[in-house]
Structures are given as structure tokens and as C-alpha cells.
Design a protein around this motif. Structure first.
Motif, PDB file in Angstrom:
ATOM      1  N   VAL A 258       1.063  -8.118  -8.139  1.00  0.00           N
ATOM      2  CA  VAL A 258       1.925  -7.111  -8.768  1.00  0.00           C
ATOM      3  C   VAL A 258       2.384  -7.602 -10.145  1.00  0.00           C
ATOM      4  O   VAL A 258       2.400  -6.839 -11.123  1.00  0.00           O
ATOM      5  N   ALA A 259       2.762  -8.871 -10.223  1.00  0.00           N
ATOM      6  CA  ALA A 259       3.214  -9.426 -11.504  1.00  0.00           C
ATOM      7  C   ALA A 259       2.103  -9.387 -12.541  1.00  0.00           C
ATOM      8  O   ALA A 259       2.329  -9.027 -13.708  1.00  0.00           O
ATOM      9  N   CYS A 262       1.660  -5.747 -13.727  1.00  0.00           N
ATOM     10  CA  CYS A 262       2.732  -5.304 -14.622  1.00  0.00           C
ATOM     11  C   CYS A 262       2.653  -6.014 -15.970  1.00  0.00           C
ATOM     12  O   CYS A 262       2.915  -5.406 -17.018  1.00  0.00           O
ATOM     13  N   GLU A 267       2.049   0.362 -15.067  1.00  0.00           N
ATOM     14  CA  GLU A 267       3.293   0.729 -14.419  1.00  0.00           C
ATOM     15  C   GLU A 267       3.193   0.512 -12.911  1.00  0.00           C
ATOM     16  O   GLU A 267       2.122   0.673 -12.317  1.00  0.00           O
ATOM     17  N   PRO A 268       4.320   0.135 -12.261  1.00  0.00           N
ATOM     18  CA  PRO A 268       4.288  -0.031 -10.797  1.00  0.00           C
ATOM     19  C   PRO A 268       3.829   1.224 -10.070  1.00  0.00           C
ATOM     20  O   PRO A 268       3.142   1.136  -9.049  1.00  0.00           O
ATOM     21  N   GLU A 333      14.685   0.325 -10.542  1.00  0.00           N
ATOM     22  CA  GLU A 333      13.659  -0.689 -10.829  1.00  0.00           C
ATOM     23  C   GLU A 333      12.491  -0.434  -9.881  1.00  0.00           C
ATOM     24  O   GLU A 333      12.508  -0.827  -8.716  1.00  0.00           O
ATOM     25  N   THR A 334      11.476   0.263 -10.368  1.00  0.00           N
ATOM     26  CA  THR A 334      10.363   0.679  -9.514  1.00  0.00           C
ATOM     27  C   THR A 334       9.542  -0.506  -9.015  1.00  0.00           C
ATOM     28  O   THR A 334       8.961  -0.446  -7.930  1.00  0.00           O
ATOM     29  N   ARG A 335       9.498  -1.583  -9.793  1.00  0.00           N
ATOM     30  CA  ARG A 335       8.710  -2.738  -9.363  1.00  0.00           C
ATOM     31  C   ARG A 335       9.288  -3.347  -8.089  1.00  0.00           C
ATOM     32  O   ARG A 335       8.543  -3.765  -7.199  1.00  0.00           O
ATOM     33  N   LEU A 338       8.114  -1.433  -4.993  1.00  0.00           N
ATOM     34  CA  LEU A 338       6.748  -1.770  -4.594  1.00  0.00           C
ATOM     35  C   LEU A 338       6.697  -3.148  -3.951  1.00  0.00           C
ATOM     36  O   LEU A 338       5.996  -3.351  -2.935  1.00  0.00           O
ATOM     37  N   GLU A 339       7.428  -4.114  -4.490  1.00  0.00           N
ATOM     38  CA  GLU A 339       7.421  -5.467  -3.930  1.00  0.00           C
ATOM     39  C   GLU A 339       8.002  -5.490  -2.526  1.00  0.00           C
ATOM     40  O   GLU A 339       7.505  -6.201  -1.643  1.00  0.00           O
TER      41      GLU A 339
END
Length: 554
Positions: A258-259, A262, A267-268, A333-335, A338-339
Motif C-alpha cells: 500500500v505504501a 501511494c 490514490e488509496p 484518511e482513506t489510506r 484500506l490498511e
């Protein structure tokens, strides 16, 4: 004289004849026959995803209706009418984009000129994105469709036919355009790559086909982009890495993917959508490969990942990612959203929802032998049979002594020969061990080793040793007693000695943390006969040994 301005590939190679259209044979045949037999309807509705040829088909139909040398419903493309339509200067063809001209005034202006004559035999009105018309504009169009002039043909195009008024749909001939299959889209992209001398490599063309998702226009736009950049960035590598993390239940690996996604500017939400699509393709691949809109090589990849995950885990992952996408709409914070979803998927023990519990049970069932339940029932039946056969109910803990039977003698067993490693054998990887373990190795083990080793998993292969994890230390000690038997079966299968290192599994679920199931299954009735056949003991002695404290009734 200055050179002509550059034209995009999808405009430069737009189909100009029915024979040049790809993947819409059902529409082409109907329109060509209608022109040939002079049975053209006064209104058509072309619907389908973007970039599938709806507007191109409408223009080709207009060419065929006004062509001076039409042959079998096909325009020649060389007469003055065909050339003017192709250049956009024909007075016989009028196009209206309903997305930007959706008011009633624009529609009234169009219909008011419908009765006027033109140089050609037919006047063709093409209304794109007709579902975007306002209610008043739709009613104005409906009035003209009810009583159209004899020389006018309306072609309405839309990506959402359900939003078109039913009264309009009922007055048109409706043709549905389809997305192109990966094979058809691949042939089209390869052909245009050669005709335009772009020299785009095959690896980039595979990426273009995936990005196109069945749309010819999207694929050619992507090909234009790759050719202009001179290089390509395969964004699917990040999604593949996230899927591998789900297969391995590796939370850190998922968060690193994911990192990286991004940090590369994605975008997440885009990562989540792409991951959801990838998981869906994997699910379809294990249900029916023909449903997967990917090339054969890509289908094999997603199918392997899907089978490693299993259907329950796949369904749960798709549901979790879908819920995360909904939460992202209002998340600050959309990330993080997802995480969190990926963390719960890679660690099912952190979740108590029924889907997570089902996944954990399914993992245990896949790790255990498929005959586990059958073996338990057989052992129980053998123990209970003498009790049920007696006419008198014995006291609690007692057994009836049956009449003595002559004990069959077993033939002497030959001494095992020393095994030698095959010179062509190779040391298996962890994935190879996992794949062959449940299918062949477990069934080939002696009864005692099989019952003790079927609850566990391979966690690594390194340094010429395979590490096998068991639920707890007691179970590990029991398995150490029969480890040599397992190594012998592995050596017989792979042709090379595979030393086993037994350890305790720190991630073992709570339901297998005690060896109770093993103790109930490994009843000495079967184990003594199969694994310790050299002892000379009677059936009564074996039962007394299996049930300490029992009394014999004479």
C-alpha cells in the motif's frame, strides 16, 4: 506547407466500413442486411459500454444509406457522400451530444429541421448519450419519433439504456454493443501497433489490453500514451503484491505494498478498486475460466492465487474491500481505511464476524486429512461392536470376553533396504511441499504418523531442512517419536532426504491448541495392528490397554 496535426489513434483508425468493425458481428449483420434489403427502421437505439463502436456504427449506417455505390449493404467509402460524412461536412448527417445539449430548446431546433430536404436520399440524426436529455427534451424527441418524416433516420446512442424513457425505447430497434474479448482486443492493438509503426513491445501491449478492459477506444488511448512515453509502468505489480500478501497472511507485506502504491502517486481508492477487480477475476477463474476478461497468461496467475486463498477467503476479501470503499467516501484518511481492511484480512483471528470464522475453519479443514471424520467413526464402531453384540448389558467399564479365536500368523516382513538419493532429484520448495502434502504424503504415512502429523503446516524451507509447525509442545513431542517415518515417505516421493525440523506454531488457532482430538483418534486398536504389528497380543489385551480400569466379565 505545414504537416497535418497529429491525430489520436482511436480517431485515425476509427472504422469506416462495416467490415472494419471488431467484435460487433451481431449488429453489423443486422444493419448491413437492412440496408441491402431496403428495410431500414426509422429509429435505432445503440447501447453498450463506452468505446465499443456505437457512434462509429451510426456513421457507417449513414454512409451506407447515402452511398452512390453501395454493395451488399456496405458503403464504398470513395464517393463524395462517404467522403463528406467521414470529414464531418455532410449536410445529410447531424450529430447532437445530449450530455452538453440536453435542454428542450436544442431538441426542438433539431426536430424542427427534420422535415427539411437534404442533398442525399436520407437524413440521419445521431443523438449521443440520449439518456442525458431532460424530461421535456425527451418528450419533444418522442413526438418526432411517433410521426417521423419518411426520409429521416434517428440513431440514439447511450451507455445507460435503463435511463431512456420506455416510450422512446419502444419506438426504436435496440441493439446492444458488447465489450471486446481479450483475444479480439489483443489482435486489434497488435494490428494498429504494426500499421502505425509504433514499435511498442509485447509486454507493454499486454498492459494496454488490461487497461482497455474490453473497450477499443480506451485501449488505443492507452497505446497512444505508452508510445508517447517510450516506457510503461505496470501498475498491476502492486496489486499482485497485495494479493500475495493476502495469500501468505503477511500483514507487513500488505502494508508495504500500500505504501509503495501511494508513494507512486496512486490514490488509496484506486488501489482498492484495482484490488477488488483482481480478486473478482481470481474468484471467476476458479468458477469458470471463460468469465475472466484477461489473457491466458494472466488468467493462470490469478487462478493460482485464488486457489491458494480459497473460495471463502476470496469472498470475504471482496466483501471487506467493498465495505472499505464505501467507508472511504467519508473517511478523513482513506489510506488508513484500506490498511485496516488488509490487516483484518491477513489476520482473521482479529475478527469475530462469521465470515472470518468460516475462513479459519476452512483453513483447518484443508490442512487436515479428508478422511479424518471417517477414521474417527470407524475406530469408534470397532470399539462399540463387542458391547452391542452381547445380550446382557455389562457393568460400567466392563467388557465381555468373546470366545477365543485362532490368531492369524503374519508373514515375516522383509528388512527395509537402504535408500539412496536420486542424482536428478531437487530439494522441494515450501510451496511444493504444501501442494503435495495433503494430496499424497499424508495418505502414504503409517496410521500413527498420519494421525499425529495431519494437524500442522510447513512454514519454511531453508538450509536443506523443512520446518514443520505444530499447535503446541505436547503435540510436537508426540510427532518427534514418528518423525523418521515421515522423512522416509518424503524421501521415497521426492528421491532425496528431507530432514524435518519440528517447532511450535505461534499462529495456531485456539481450537487446535490441545491434542485432545489426536488422543481420541489414535485409538490403539488400529495403531497397534498397523504400526506395532510385531507384538503378539490378543484382542482382549488390546482393549484392556486402550481402556485402562476396565474389567473383564467371564
Amino acid at each position: 506547407m505545414s504537416e497535418a496535426p497529429y491525430q489520436s489513434l482511436y480517431r485515425r483508425y476509427r472504422p469506416q466500413r462495416f467490415s472494419e468493425m471488431v467484435g460487433q458481428d451481431h449488429v453489423v449483420m443486422a444493419l448491413r442486411n437492412a440496408v441491402r434489403d431496403e428495410k431500414v427502421a426509422h429509429a435505432y437505439l445503440f447501447s453498450g459500454p463506452r468505446g465499443t463502436g456505437k457512434t462509429s456504427a451510426a456513421r457507417i449506417l449513414a454512409k451506407a444509406l447515402n452511398c452512390a455505390n453501395v454493395t451488399e449493404g456496405e458503403p464504398d467509402g470513395t464517393c463524395s457522400s462517404c467522403i463528406s460524412i467521414q470529414n464531418g461536412s455532410s449536410l445529410d448527417v447531424h450529430e447532437l451530444d445530449a450530455a452538453s445539449n440536453n435542454g428542450v430548446d436544442a431538441m426542438r431546433d433539431l426536430t424542427s429541421r427534420a422535415a427539411l430536404g437534404t442533398p442525399g436520399r436520407w437524413k440521419v440524426y445521431i443523438v449521443d448519450e440520449v439518456h442525458m436529455l431532460s424530461t421535456a427534451a425527451s418528450n419533444a424527441l418522442l413526438k418526432t419519433l411517433e410521426e417521423p418524416p419518411a426520409h429521416v433516420v434517428f440513431v440514439l446512442a447511450t451507455t445507460d439504456p435503463q435511463k431512456v424513457l420506455p416510450t422512446i425505447r419502444s419506438r426504436t430497434q435496440h441493439y446492444e454493443f458488447r465489450l471486446l474479448s481479450p483475444e479480439l482486443l489483443g489482435r486489434l492493438v497488435h494490428d494498429i501497433n504494426n500499421r502505425a509503426n509504433l514499435h511498442v513491445p509485447n509486454e507493454a501491449i499486454d498492459l494496454v489490453i488490461r487497461r482497455g478492459k474490453g473497450s477499443a477506444r480506451d485501449a488505443l488511448s492507452s497505446l497512444d500514451q505508452v508510445a508517447a512515453a517510450g516506457t510503461f509502468d505496470d501498475e498491476s505489480a502492486i496489486i499482485d503484491e497485495m494479493t500475495e500478501a493476502l495469500c501468505e497472511r503477511d500483514t507487513g507485506r500488505a502494508l508495504v505494498a500500500v505504501a509503495e502504491g501511494c508513494n507512486s502517486g496512486r490514490e488509496p481508492q484506486r488501489l482498492a478498486v484495482d484490488l477488488l477487480e483482481h480478486l473478482r477475476n481470481g474468484f471467476l477463474s476458479i468458477m469458470s475460466k471463460g468469465l475472466v476478461p484477461l489473457a491466458d497468461s494472466a488468467v493462470e496467475r490469478v487462478e493460482k492465487q485464488a486457489r491458494r486463498l480459497g473460495a471463502p477467503a476470496l469472498v470475504r476479501a471482496m466483501e471487506a474491500i467493498g465495505e472499505a470503499l464505501q467507508l472511504m467516501r467519508d473517511a478523513p484518511e482513506t489510506r488508513v481505511t484500506l490498511e485496516v481492511a488488509l490487516t483484518r484480512l491477513t489476520k482473521p483471528e482479529l475478527s469475530t464476524d462469521p465470515a472470518a470464522l468460516l475462513e479459519r475453519i476452512e483453513r483447518l479443514e484443508r490442512a487436515a486429512s479428508p478422511r479424518r471424520a471417517e477414521a474417527t467413526l470407524v475406530a469408534a464402531a470397532r470399539v462399540e461392536a463387542p458391547v452391542r453384540a452381547t445380550s446382557e448389558r455389562p457393568a460400567l467399564g466392563g467388557i465381555n470376553r468373546p470366545a477365543p479365536q485362532p490368531r492369524p500368523t503374519s508373514a515375516p516382513q522383509p528388512a527395509p533396504q537402504a535408500q539412496k538419493d536420486s542424482p536428478t532429484a531437487h530439494f522441494p520448495t515450501r510451496d511444493e511441499l504444501v501442494e503435495i502434502w495433503g494430496d499424497k504424503i499424508l495418505d502414504a504415512l503409517p496410521a500413527r504418523a498420519k494421525s499425529r502429523f495431519r494437524t500442522g503446516r510447513f512454514i519454511s524451507v531453508e538450509g536443506g531442512r523443512a520446518t514443520y509447525a505444530l499447535p503446541n509442545s505436547i503435540h510436537k513431542e508426540r510427532c518427534e517419536e514418528v518423525r523418521n517415518e515421515v522423512e522416509a515417505v518424503l524421501r521415497a516421493h521426492f528421491g532425496i532426504r528431507i530432514p524435518l525440523v519440528l517447532t511450535v506454531d505461534d499462529e495456531a488457532p485456539a481450537i487446535v491448541e490441545t491434542p485432545k482430538v489426536e488422543e481420541e483418534e489414535v485409538i490403539d486398536i488400529r495403531e497397534t495392528v498397523e504400526a506395532e504389528h510385531v507384538e503378539t497380543v490378543s484382542p482382549e489385551e488390546r482393549l484392556m490397554k486402550a481402556f485402562p480400569g476396565a474389567q473383564e466379565l467371564n
